[in-house]
Design a protein around this motif. Structure first.
Motif, mmCIF file in Angstrom:
data_model
loop_
_atom_site.group_PDB
_atom_site.id
_atom_site.type_symbol
_atom_site.label_atom_id
_atom_site.label_comp_id
_atom_site.label_asym_id
_atom_site.label_seq_id
_atom_site.Cartn_x
_atom_site.Cartn_y
_atom_site.Cartn_z
ATOM 1 N N GLN A 114 0.830 -1.208 0.000
ATOM 2 C CA GLN A 114 0.000 0.000 0.000
ATOM 3 C C GLN A 114 0.863 1.257 0.000
ATOM 4 O OE1 GLN A 114 -2.560 -0.981 3.478
ATOM 5 N NE2 GLN A 114 -4.282 -0.551 2.114
ATOM 6 N N ARG A 115 1.940 1.240 0.773
ATOM 7 C CA ARG A 115 2.837 2.401 0.806
ATOM 8 C C ARG A 115 3.415 2.670 -0.579
ATOM 9 N NH1 ARG A 115 5.155 -0.146 5.968
ATOM 10 N NH2 ARG A 115 4.053 0.952 7.645
ATOM 11 N N TYR A 116 3.868 1.612 -1.216
ATOM 12 C CA TYR A 116 4.509 1.758 -2.528
ATOM 13 C C TYR A 116 3.499 2.229 -3.576
ATOM 14 C CZ TYR A 116 8.391 0.751 -5.727
ATOM 15 O OH TYR A 116 9.432 0.862 -6.619
ATOM 16 N N SER A 117 2.317 1.637 -3.574
ATOM 17 C CA SER A 117 1.318 2.010 -4.585
ATOM 18 C C SER A 117 0.806 3.430 -4.365
ATOM 19 C CB SER A 117 0.152 1.013 -4.579
ATOM 20 O OG SER A 117 -0.535 1.028 -3.341
ATOM 21 N N THR A 118 0.693 3.858 -3.104
ATOM 22 C CA THR A 118 0.264 5.230 -2.822
ATOM 23 C C THR A 118 1.321 6.222 -3.287
ATOM 24 O OG1 THR A 118 -0.967 4.450 -0.881
ATOM 25 C CG2 THR A 118 -0.541 6.811 -1.027
ATOM 26 N N PHE A 119 2.582 5.898 -3.034
ATOM 27 C CA PHE A 119 3.688 6.734 -3.511
ATOM 28 C C PHE A 119 3.634 6.869 -5.035
ATOM 29 C CE2 PHE A 119 7.926 7.029 -5.327
ATOM 30 C CZ PHE A 119 8.511 8.070 -4.621
ATOM 31 N N LEU A 120 3.493 5.757 -5.732
ATOM 32 C CA LEU A 120 3.463 5.793 -7.196
ATOM 33 C C LEU A 120 2.259 6.580 -7.711
ATOM 34 C CD1 LEU A 120 4.490 2.146 -8.186
ATOM 35 C CD2 LEU A 120 5.930 4.176 -8.029
ATOM 36 N N ALA A 121 1.134 6.468 -7.008
ATOM 37 C CA ALA A 121 -0.077 7.169 -7.450
ATOM 38 C C ALA A 121 0.103 8.685 -7.408
ATOM 39 C CB ALA A 121 -1.264 6.757 -6.586
ATOM 40 N N CYS A 122 0.955 9.165 -6.518
ATOM 41 C CA CYS A 122 1.218 10.608 -6.458
ATOM 42 C C CYS A 122 1.866 11.112 -7.746
ATOM 43 C CB CYS A 122 2.115 10.936 -5.268
ATOM 44 S SG CYS A 122 1.323 10.691 -3.655
ATOM 45 N N PHE A 123 2.486 10.195 -8.505
ATOM 46 C CA PHE A 123 3.151 10.558 -9.757
ATOM 47 C C PHE A 123 2.471 9.899 -10.965
ATOM 48 C CE2 PHE A 123 6.143 10.813 -6.264
ATOM 49 C CZ PHE A 123 6.630 12.102 -6.411
ATOM 50 N N HIS A 124 1.228 9.436 -10.762
ATOM 51 C CA HIS A 124 0.411 8.847 -11.829
ATOM 52 C C HIS A 124 1.036 7.571 -12.385
ATOM 53 C CE1 HIS A 124 -0.424 13.402 -12.457
ATOM 54 N NE2 HIS A 124 -1.158 12.930 -11.459
ATOM 55 N N LEU A 125 1.682 6.793 -11.516
ATOM 56 C CA LEU A 125 2.368 5.577 -11.955
ATOM 57 C C LEU A 125 1.884 4.342 -11.201
ATOM 58 C CD1 LEU A 125 5.994 7.021 -12.165
ATOM 59 C CD2 LEU A 125 4.522 6.412 -14.086
ATOM 60 N N GLN A 126 0.681 4.393 -10.667
ATOM 61 C CA GLN A 126 0.185 3.296 -9.835
ATOM 62 C C GLN A 126 0.040 1.979 -10.600
ATOM 63 O OE1 GLN A 126 -1.375 6.162 -10.421
ATOM 64 N NE2 GLN A 126 -3.355 5.757 -11.385
ATOM 65 N N ASP A 127 -0.061 2.044 -11.916
ATOM 66 C CA ASP A 127 -0.212 0.815 -12.705
ATOM 67 C C ASP A 127 1.131 0.183 -13.075
ATOM 68 O OD1 ASP A 127 -2.987 1.144 -12.706
ATOM 69 O OD2 ASP A 127 -2.934 2.407 -14.504
ATOM 70 N N GLU A 128 2.222 0.813 -12.663
ATOM 71 C CA GLU A 128 3.550 0.339 -13.076
ATOM 72 C C GLU A 128 4.346 -0.247 -11.910
ATOM 73 O OE1 GLU A 128 3.548 0.603 -16.215
ATOM 74 O OE2 GLU A 128 1.920 2.073 -16.329
ATOM 75 N N MET A 129 3.669 -0.639 -10.837
ATOM 76 C CA MET A 129 4.372 -1.043 -9.624
ATOM 77 C C MET A 129 5.261 -2.261 -9.835
ATOM 78 S SD MET A 129 2.945 -1.519 -5.745
ATOM 79 C CE MET A 129 1.929 -2.947 -6.030
ATOM 80 N N GLU A 130 4.778 -3.248 -10.544
ATOM 81 C CA GLU A 130 5.541 -4.489 -10.698
ATOM 82 C C GLU A 130 6.884 -4.235 -11.380
ATOM 83 O OE1 GLU A 130 5.055 -8.958 -12.687
ATOM 84 O OE2 GLU A 130 3.310 -7.622 -12.510
ATOM 85 N N GLU A 131 6.878 -3.452 -12.450
ATOM 86 C CA GLU A 131 8.122 -3.189 -13.172
ATOM 87 C C GLU A 131 9.069 -2.320 -12.354
ATOM 88 O OE1 GLU A 131 7.955 -2.628 -17.582
ATOM 89 O OE2 GLU A 131 5.804 -2.471 -17.200
#
Length: 343
Positions: A114-131
């Motif tokens: 959740q921490r990682y996905s929330t961080f990525l969402a701040c930069f519009h990258l929530q769909d790229e977590m795995e890579e």
């Protein structure tokens, strides 16, 4: 709030305490080129990301409305006579944005995700977590920032992207002595400007990392870990002269595949957002256009004809803006201090 204050005192978070306690954030200095009309002010580039970070930090009230955040951010055309009132914007986090208690205090693999996905969402990258999670942490953080930057500033070219990617890959193998010994025949002003934009973005990464419960170690996002000005100058000039990938990577064959993978990832994400990164070599020199700012329309700010930069006549071009406090009882913060990331 107690935890935030303790982290603030120990320089373990960035800007979070001021936002939570006073609803205020300030940035008193900016290295920008007023003649370069293609690159917007750094404050405006990173405002959408900051709006998401504010949403993570602040609880919404009745009807889902968030309290406004007062921003004192310097950029050309902003006289800083009063703060700009910025509306927090909820990021698109899969499953919804977790509350601060979960992000900061809970434990377990699900919370880490959740921490990682929330961080990525701040930069519009929530769909790229795995890579992104497959990359080394400093490279992943740098890649987040660079992808966001390429999406937001439409004047950035394929040559700029190549220079940034070559920088992060070549930097790891260089000692401080090697970096200090780099010799440049000339310094390109646009490369200085882009370097300053990127370093300012690193402070936004640090703030997002603090707000989201530290999905990254703070050390992995520090400027000295992922950026060097002279090395970027070298890569920028090589890229815009049309040098080969082999030369950009200094003949290191082991970097070729990571270079292509990072470049392909960023181009793919940008394409999905309908942002096509085009080749635009600038050769050995650059004269910025003066007619119109070429960037995402959401950033366009009306020029205020009554405001004249204090350096307008004395130093056209690169200036480090550091407006003096207006004093008096206006409540305006003292902006003579330089704000650096916590060590």
């Amino acid at each position: 709030m107690k935890l935030t204050k303790e982290q603030h005192i120990q320089s373990e978070n960035y800007s979070v305490f001021n936002i939570l306690s006073n609803g205020v954030i300030e940035c008193s200095n900016s290295l920008e080129d007023d003649c370069d009309t293609e690159i917007p002010g750094q404050s405006l580039i990173y405002r959408p990301a900051r709006q998401h970070i504010y949403s993570v930090l602040l609880e919404s009230g009745k009807g889902g409305a968030y309290p406004l955040v007062k921003e004192w951010f310097v950029y050309f055309g902003n006289p800083l006579k009063q703060p700009e009132l910025i509306q927090p914007v909820q990021p698109s986090v899969p499953g919804g944005t977790p509350d601060l208690k979960t992000l900061w205090l809970a434990k377990g693999p699900d919370v880490e995700k959740q921490r990682y996905s929330t961080f990525l969402a701040c930069f519009h990258l929530q769909d790229e977590m795995e890579e992104l999670q497959a990359l080394e942490a400093p490279v992943a953080g740098f890649c987040c920032l660079l992808t966001y930057l390429m999406m937001q500033v439409s004047s950035l070219s394929l040559e700029d992207l190549n220079a940034f990617v070559a920088l992060i890959l070549c930097l790891k193998g260089k000692s401080a002595a090697q970096l200090a010994g780099l010799q440049l025949a000339e310094v390109d002003s646009r490369a200085v400007h882009l370097g300053a934009v990127l370093v300012r973005g690193l402070t936004t990464l640090l703030m997002a990392n603090s707000a989201c419960g530290f999905p990254f170690r703070m050390d992995d996002l520090m400027p000295w870990t992922v950026f060097d000005g002279k090395l970027f100058q070298e890569k920028y000039q090589q890229s815009h002269r049309g040098c080969s990938v082999e030369e950009l990577l200094e003949g290191n064959e082991s970097l070729y595949t990571p270079f292509q993978n990072l470049k392909s990832f960023i181009c793919k994400v940008c394409m999905a957002k309908k942002r096509v990164i085009q080749s635009r070599p600038r050769g050995n020199g650059y004269n910025a256009g003066r007619e119109q700012r070429d960037f995402n329309p959401r950033f366009q700010q009306p020029r205020r004809s009554h405001f004249v930069s204090p350096y307008h006549n004395q130093m056209r071009g690169f200036v480090q803006r550091n407006p003096q406090s207006q004093g008096g009882g206006s409540g305006q913060p003292d902006r003579r201090r330089f704000h650096l990331p916590p060590r």
